[in-house]
Scaffold this motif. Structure first.
Motif, PDB file in Angstrom:
ATOM      1  N   GLY A  30     -50.038  45.502  49.723  1.00 56.40           N
ATOM      2  CA  GLY A  30     -48.967  46.213  49.015  1.00 56.40           C
ATOM      3  C   GLY A  30     -49.006  47.515  49.107  1.00 56.40           C
ATOM      4  O   GLY A  30     -49.472  48.197  48.029  1.00 56.40           O
ATOM      5  N   VAL A  31     -48.532  48.493  50.012  1.00 56.99           N
ATOM      6  CA  VAL A  31     -48.329  49.805  50.065  1.00 56.99           C
ATOM      7  C   VAL A  31     -47.047  50.427  50.190  1.00 56.99           C
ATOM      8  O   VAL A  31     -46.342  49.978  51.074  1.00 56.99           O
ATOM      9  CB  VAL A  31     -49.520  50.526  51.171  1.00 56.99           C
ATOM     10  N   SER A  32     -46.580  51.422  49.192  1.00 51.79           N
ATOM     11  CA  SER A  32     -45.316  51.818  49.491  1.00 51.79           C
ATOM     12  C   SER A  32     -45.280  53.138  50.045  1.00 51.79           C
ATOM     13  O   SER A  32     -46.489  53.788  49.632  1.00 51.79           O
ATOM     14  CB  SER A  32     -44.679  52.035  48.376  1.00 51.79           C
ATOM     15  N   GLY A  33     -44.611  53.838  50.932  1.00 49.23           N
ATOM     16  CA  GLY A  33     -44.659  55.057  51.457  1.00 49.23           C
ATOM     17  C   GLY A  33     -43.486  55.246  52.722  1.00 49.23           C
ATOM     18  O   GLY A  33     -42.981  54.437  52.913  1.00 49.23           O
ATOM     19  N   ALA A  34     -43.629  56.376  53.369  1.00 53.32           N
ATOM     20  CA  ALA A  34     -42.877  56.738  54.375  1.00 53.32           C
ATOM     21  C   ALA A  34     -43.695  57.628  55.252  1.00 53.32           C
ATOM     22  O   ALA A  34     -44.733  58.561  54.724  1.00 53.32           O
ATOM     23  CB  ALA A  34     -41.669  57.572  53.963  1.00 53.32           C
ATOM     24  N   PRO A  35     -43.568  57.745  56.657  1.00 51.95           N
ATOM     25  CA  PRO A  35     -44.448  58.427  57.499  1.00 51.95           C
ATOM     26  C   PRO A  35     -44.174  59.699  57.271  1.00 51.95           C
ATOM     27  O   PRO A  35     -43.240  60.414  56.916  1.00 51.95           O
ATOM     28  CB  PRO A  35     -43.958  57.840  58.812  1.00 51.95           C
ATOM     29  N   GLY A  36     -45.295  60.721  57.375  1.00 52.63           N
ATOM     30  CA  GLY A  36     -45.394  62.279  57.323  1.00 52.63           C
ATOM     31  C   GLY A  36     -45.593  62.754  58.614  1.00 52.63           C
ATOM     32  O   GLY A  36     -45.979  62.160  59.499  1.00 52.63           O
ATOM     33  N   PRO A  37     -45.327  64.065  58.746  1.00 59.77           N
ATOM     34  CA  PRO A  37     -45.429  64.789  60.117  1.00 59.77           C
ATOM     35  C   PRO A  37     -46.818  64.653  60.647  1.00 59.77           C
ATOM     36  O   PRO A  37     -46.841  64.955  62.033  1.00 59.77           O
ATOM     37  CB  PRO A  37     -44.917  66.085  59.835  1.00 59.77           C
ATOM     38  N   PHE A  38     -47.903  64.665  59.882  1.00 58.04           N
ATOM     39  CA  PHE A  38     -49.173  64.729  60.593  1.00 58.04           C
ATOM     40  C   PHE A  38     -50.036  63.418  60.711  1.00 58.04           C
ATOM     41  O   PHE A  38     -51.052  63.294  60.939  1.00 58.04           O
ATOM     42  CB  PHE A  38     -50.177  65.866  59.810  1.00 58.04           C
ATOM     43  N   ASP A  39     -49.339  62.306  60.204  1.00 57.33           N
ATOM     44  CA  ASP A  39     -49.843  60.930  60.057  1.00 57.33           C
ATOM     45  C   ASP A  39     -50.392  60.487  61.382  1.00 57.33           C
ATOM     46  O   ASP A  39     -50.028  60.754  62.421  1.00 57.33           O
ATOM     47  CB  ASP A  39     -48.780  59.972  59.415  1.00 57.33           C
ATOM     48  N   ALA A  40     -51.493  59.826  61.185  1.00 58.21           N
ATOM     49  CA  ALA A  40     -51.970  59.125  62.487  1.00 58.21           C
ATOM     50  C   ALA A  40     -51.217  58.134  62.813  1.00 58.21           C
ATOM     51  O   ALA A  40     -50.310  57.642  61.895  1.00 58.21           O
ATOM     52  CB  ALA A  40     -53.487  58.138  62.009  1.00 58.21           C
ATOM     53  N   PRO A  41     -51.287  57.595  64.123  1.00 59.71           N
ATOM     54  CA  PRO A  41     -50.268  56.302  64.278  1.00 59.71           C
ATOM     55  C   PRO A  41     -50.336  55.203  63.966  1.00 59.71           C
ATOM     56  O   PRO A  41     -51.577  54.888  63.293  1.00 59.71           O
ATOM     57  CB  PRO A  41     -50.710  56.249  66.089  1.00 59.71           C
ATOM     58  N   ARG A  42     -49.513  54.320  63.490  1.00 55.72           N
ATOM     59  CA  ARG A  42     -49.289  53.185  62.792  1.00 55.72           C
ATOM     60  C   ARG A  42     -48.578  52.032  63.664  1.00 55.72           C
ATOM     61  O   ARG A  42     -47.503  52.454  64.278  1.00 55.72           O
ATOM     62  CB  ARG A  42     -48.752  53.119  61.454  1.00 55.72           C
ATOM     63  N   SER A  43     -49.197  50.945  63.550  1.00 56.44           N
ATOM     64  CA  SER A  43     -48.449  49.907  64.402  1.00 56.44           C
ATOM     65  C   SER A  43     -47.459  49.414  63.863  1.00 56.44           C
ATOM     66  O   SER A  43     -46.557  48.582  64.608  1.00 56.44           O
ATOM     67  CB  SER A  43     -49.655  48.796  64.762  1.00 56.44           C
ATOM     68  N   LYS A  44     -47.214  49.407  62.468  1.00 55.49           N
ATOM     69  CA  LYS A  44     -46.115  48.765  61.865  1.00 55.49           C
ATOM     70  C   LYS A  44     -45.684  49.820  60.687  1.00 55.49           C
ATOM     71  O   LYS A  44     -46.492  50.409  60.220  1.00 55.49           O
ATOM     72  CB  LYS A  44     -46.688  47.574  61.136  1.00 55.49           C
ATOM     73  N   PRO A  45     -44.221  49.610  60.438  1.00 54.31           N
ATOM     74  CA  PRO A  45     -43.782  50.643  59.446  1.00 54.31           C
ATOM     75  C   PRO A  45     -44.469  50.130  58.088  1.00 54.31           C
ATOM     76  O   PRO A  45     -45.089  49.143  57.981  1.00 54.31           O
ATOM     77  CB  PRO A  45     -42.391  50.366  59.383  1.00 54.31           C
ATOM     78  N   PHE A  46     -44.547  51.200  57.160  1.00 58.16           N
ATOM     79  CA  PHE A  46     -44.816  50.657  55.630  1.00 58.16           C
ATOM     80  C   PHE A  46     -43.924  49.462  55.274  1.00 58.16           C
ATOM     81  O   PHE A  46     -42.524  49.409  55.448  1.00 58.16           O
ATOM     82  CB  PHE A  46     -44.310  51.832  54.746  1.00 58.16           C
ATOM     83  N   PRO A  47     -44.444  48.595  54.279  1.00 61.39           N
ATOM     84  CA  PRO A  47     -43.753  47.166  53.855  1.00 61.39           C
ATOM     85  C   PRO A  47     -42.650  47.910  52.921  1.00 61.39           C
ATOM     86  O   PRO A  47     -41.872  46.936  52.794  1.00 61.39           O
ATOM     87  CB  PRO A  47     -44.440  46.388  53.444  1.00 61.39           C
ATOM     88  N   MET A  48     -42.672  48.749  52.451  1.00 65.13           N
ATOM     89  CA  MET A  48     -41.576  49.284  51.365  1.00 65.13           C
ATOM     90  C   MET A  48     -41.383  50.836  51.161  1.00 65.13           C
ATOM     91  O   MET A  48     -42.253  51.434  51.672  1.00 65.13           O
ATOM     92  CB  MET A  48     -41.999  48.633  49.899  1.00 65.13           C
ATOM     93  N   PRO A  49     -40.132  51.433  50.894  1.00 60.26           N
ATOM     94  CA  PRO A  49     -40.157  52.704  50.777  1.00 60.26           C
ATOM     95  C   PRO A  49     -40.927  53.267  49.538  1.00 60.26           C
ATOM     96  O   PRO A  49     -41.648  52.599  48.767  1.00 60.26           O
ATOM     97  CB  PRO A  49     -38.698  52.907  50.127  1.00 60.26           C
ATOM     98  N   PRO A  50     -41.089  54.711  49.863  1.00 54.24           N
ATOM     99  CA  PRO A  50     -41.984  55.560  48.804  1.00 54.24           C
ATOM    100  C   PRO A  50     -41.407  55.232  47.292  1.00 54.24           C
ATOM    101  O   PRO A  50     -40.505  54.960  47.270  1.00 54.24           O
ATOM    102  CB  PRO A  50     -42.061  56.851  49.212  1.00 54.24           C
ATOM    103  N   MET A  51     -42.348  55.716  46.466  1.00 51.31           N
ATOM    104  CA  MET A  51     -42.103  55.915  44.993  1.00 51.31           C
ATOM    105  C   MET A  51     -40.950  56.896  44.791  1.00 51.31           C
ATOM    106  O   MET A  51     -40.930  57.916  45.495  1.00 51.31           O
ATOM    107  CB  MET A  51     -43.002  55.954  43.994  1.00 51.31           C
ATOM    108  N   PRO A  52     -40.031  56.848  43.960  1.00 49.66           N
ATOM    109  CA  PRO A  52     -39.073  57.792  43.692  1.00 49.66           C
ATOM    110  C   PRO A  52     -39.548  58.969  43.609  1.00 49.66           C
ATOM    111  O   PRO A  52     -40.834  59.437  42.814  1.00 49.66           O
ATOM    112  CB  PRO A  52     -38.148  57.660  42.559  1.00 49.66           C
ATOM    113  N   ILE A  53     -38.984  60.279  44.017  1.00 49.10           N
ATOM    114  CA  ILE A  53     -39.500  61.765  43.790  1.00 49.10           C
ATOM    115  C   ILE A  53     -39.490  62.224  42.386  1.00 49.10           C
ATOM    116  O   ILE A  53     -38.676  61.878  41.869  1.00 49.10           O
ATOM    117  CB  ILE A  53     -38.943  62.680  44.771  1.00 49.10           C
ATOM    118  N   LYS A  54     -40.701  63.065  42.116  1.00 46.45           N
ATOM    119  CA  LYS A  54     -40.423  63.324  40.590  1.00 46.45           C
ATOM    120  C   LYS A  54     -40.085  64.800  40.360  1.00 46.45           C
ATOM    121  O   LYS A  54     -40.293  65.441  41.727  1.00 46.45           O
ATOM    122  CB  LYS A  54     -41.799  63.011  39.739  1.00 46.45           C
ATOM    123  N   SER A  55     -40.206  65.370  39.296  1.00 49.15           N
ATOM    124  CA  SER A  55     -40.014  66.647  39.212  1.00 49.15           C
ATOM    125  C   SER A  55     -41.130  67.545  39.961  1.00 49.15           C
ATOM    126  O   SER A  55     -40.770  68.780  40.733  1.00 49.15           O
ATOM    127  CB  SER A  55     -40.051  67.426  37.913  1.00 49.15           C
TER     128      SER A  55
END
Ligand SMILES: Cc1cc2nc3c(=O)[nH]c(=O)nc-3n(C[C@H](O)[C@H](O)[C@H](O)COP(=O)(O)OP(=O)(O)OC[C@H]3O[C@@H](n4cnc5c(N)ncnc54)[C@H](O)[C@@H]3O)c2cc1C
Length: 554
Positions: free
Chosen positions: A155-180
């Protein structure tokens, strides 16, 4: 569901030693494949109701670390010619959480994949004098399907970043909300021409696999999660292992030795039960997943006339090449309340400086994150998070605490560490832990390049505070490590039995039915946040072990 129980005198298919990030996965994978599996875990079996927000117990009394150094007896020195001694304060030099789920229970859950470059950096950069810097025996491409399994099964939350390694499947859920802190990092990064991206987390941003999403209580780092949203193996794997009907979790069972038979094969695992009485579990094969410090200690403690330097140690590499990941830190206080103590520690990271850049003149790279760090909780803030130039007592101290607690944020660099012979875990000849085992003796001095990398990242952290508009800012300073939480490299994987402890499938070069998989397997340190890789390695190792067992090769 209650554990199945196995008779110690009856041979089981597998004993798994340690139920942490790697061991929990191996236990689940082997037992659900139909193999009888006993998990020997030295710590207690806690559940959600045992996890409190009690800062004093958890942070000061080291509750989840199994107590302070009075219990563990660890010693430390920088160099071999020095006499190792106890740490100056109570906290142990080697830090992890004994208990079912291991350190995945109390970790911060920042969750980075390695990148292709991490696996072949030695070939790309060349040798580094005085180190055991080498390529991994596997590639990112080989590990990628297992990273994806971690994403979806742990169970990992997240979203791809500009320098990320290739992934065969998207994250299963969106990232945690942004904080200050994340908003300020984005603002500063935009000004500096860098790229802030959402932090991947082993924390559920929404319900997944029957578990609840995060409630943003803010008690992640060092604490257990009472909501079950942190993706520890305690909540993501152990229940599946137990439900298989093939797995016994045996907590408060401290392994003291792995015995071999006259063919040199592991035959039984000797442990102290909760009453301190010696027991032995017979087994066809052993999977050692006790972490980068404890797996080495146990192999060294398993020396015998057949294996005089310790089990699986014909290379002499057991315990060597310990890597902690260096860190850099700059703290800033801002005009308006950030209230960054709420929610997960980190919501944004910067990976613009991940790769080694020869223009810097030294090896190394890393990532930067934005977080409250010590200022997530009041007691820690008061002890470690306050302005070093502010008053330390009286009204002045109270005023600064009241003002700064909600306005403090840190930029933290997590950096590379190089593998070296001189950085190692050995058995202390004199000190013992509370159970009578020889204590861990830690010898560690960072490579000059690791310190130079940390200094480089500290400068970047300071620049971020300037660009984000901090009212005041101070640096932690670059200090050689005197202990750590990332315990890596001490039983490294490799194709050459002379320079590694296990092969590319985690089978020990010396003992055919002994597998070692945990932080100790890592060949290089990555850039911090190693646990995503440790878990991916565990899923991969399990596939190879199952295949070998199915083919009658164990
Ligand atoms: C405060 C903190 C924050 C962290 N934050 C992060 C983070 O944000 N991101 C990240 O990637 N990593 C983080 N880490 C590191 C992470 O927790 C470890 O990298 C990871 O859990 C290591 O996995 P492992 O399987 O090697 O060992 P562990 O998870 O430590 O599991 C080993 C298990 O073996 C058991 N064991 C050991 N010896 C014996 C014995 N003799 N007999 C029986 N059982 C034994 C232990 O009790 C333990 O349960 C953090 C660590 C700490 C302490």
């Amino acid at each position: 569901m209650a554990s199945k129980t196995f008779d110690t005198r009856k041979e089981v298919d597998f004993v798994v030693i340690g139920s942490g990030s790697a061991g929990g996965i191996l236990a689940k994978e082997l037992s659900t494949a139909g193999f009888s599996t006993v998990v020997l875990e030295q710590g207690p079996y806690r559940n959600a109701a045992d996890f409190t927000h009690d800062e004093y117990s958890v942070l000061i009394q080291s509750e989840l670390l199994g107590g302070g150094n009075d219990v563990h007896g660890q010693t430390f020195r920088h160099y071999e010619h020095e006499t190792a001694g106890p740490p100056r304060d109570r906290i142990t030099p080697i830090r992890y959480a004994p208990g079912v789920g291991g350190s995945s229970v109390h970790f911060t859950a920042n969750f980075w994949r390695l990148r292709p470059v991490d696996f072949q950096e030695r070939s790309l950069i060349g040798p580094i004098s005085g180190t055991n810097f080498t390529d991994w025996p596997i590639t990112y491409e080989e590990l990628e399907p297992y990273y994806t399994r971690v994403d979806w099964e742990i169970g990992v939350s997240g979203a791809p970043g500009p320098f990320d390694a290739p992934r065969s499947k998207p994250f299963p859920m969106p990232p945690m909300p942004i904080k200050s802190s994340g908003v300020l990092m984005e603002k500063a990064a935009a000004e500096l021409g860098w790229h802030a991206q959402p932090e991947p987390h082993a924390i559920l941003s929404q319900p997944h696999n029957g578990r609840a999403g995060c409630v943003s209580c803010g008690y992640c780092m060092w604490f257990g999660c009472e909501a079950g949203a942190k993706s520890s193996t305690l909540v993501a794997m152990i229940p599946l292992a137990e439900a298989s009907g093939n797995c016994e979790i045996r907590p408060e069972s401290t392994v003291i030795r792995i015995d071999t038979d006259d063919r040199g094969r592991a035959s039984e695992v000797v442990y102290l039960d909760r009453d301190g009485v010696e027991q032995a579990q017979k087994t066809k094969a052993v999977v050692l997943s006790a972490n980068g410090a404890e797996s080495a200690r146990l192999l060294l403690m398993s020396a015998s006339p057949q294996h005089p330097d310790g089990l699986a140690n014909s290379s002499g590499f057991v315990g060597r090449n310990l890597m902690f990941n260096q860190h850099s830190l700059a703290t800033g206080v801002y005009e308006h309340p950030l209230n960054d103590y709420k929610g997960v520690q980190v919501s944004r990271i910067i990976h613009d400086f991940y790769d080694t850049d020869e223009k810097r003149g030294f090896y190394g790279g890393g990532g930067i994150d934005a977080r409250p760090l010590f200022s997530a909780t009041p007691i820690f803030h008061a002890l470690l998070g306050t302005d070093p130039n502010a008053p330390r007592w009286g009204k002045g101290y109270k005023d600064v605490l009241a003002h700064d607690f909600t306005r403090t944020l840190c930029f933290v660099g997590s950096n590379t560490s190089l593998a070296m012979d001189r950085n190692n875990v050995t058995l202390d000849p004199e000190s013992k832990d509370a159970s009578g085992r020889p204590a861990i003796r830690l010898t560690y001095m960072d490579h000059d390049d690791d310190l130079a990398t940390a200094a480089f990242f500290e400068d970047r952290c300071a620049e971020l505070h300037d660009a984000a508009g901090a009212m005041k800012m101070w640096r932690f300073g670059i200090r050689p490590n005197t202990g750590g939480e990332h315990l890596l490299g001490t039983c490294r994987m490799g194709n050459d039995p002379a320079t590694s402890v296990v092969d590319s499938k985690h089978r020990s070069h010396d003992v055919p039915n002994l597998f070692i998989c945990d932080g100790s397997s890592m060949v290089t340190s990555g850039r911090g946040q190693p646990t995503m890789t440790i878990m991916a390695l565990a899923f991969r190792a399990a596939d190879h072990i199952k295949a070998a067992a199915g083919a009658g090769e164990i």
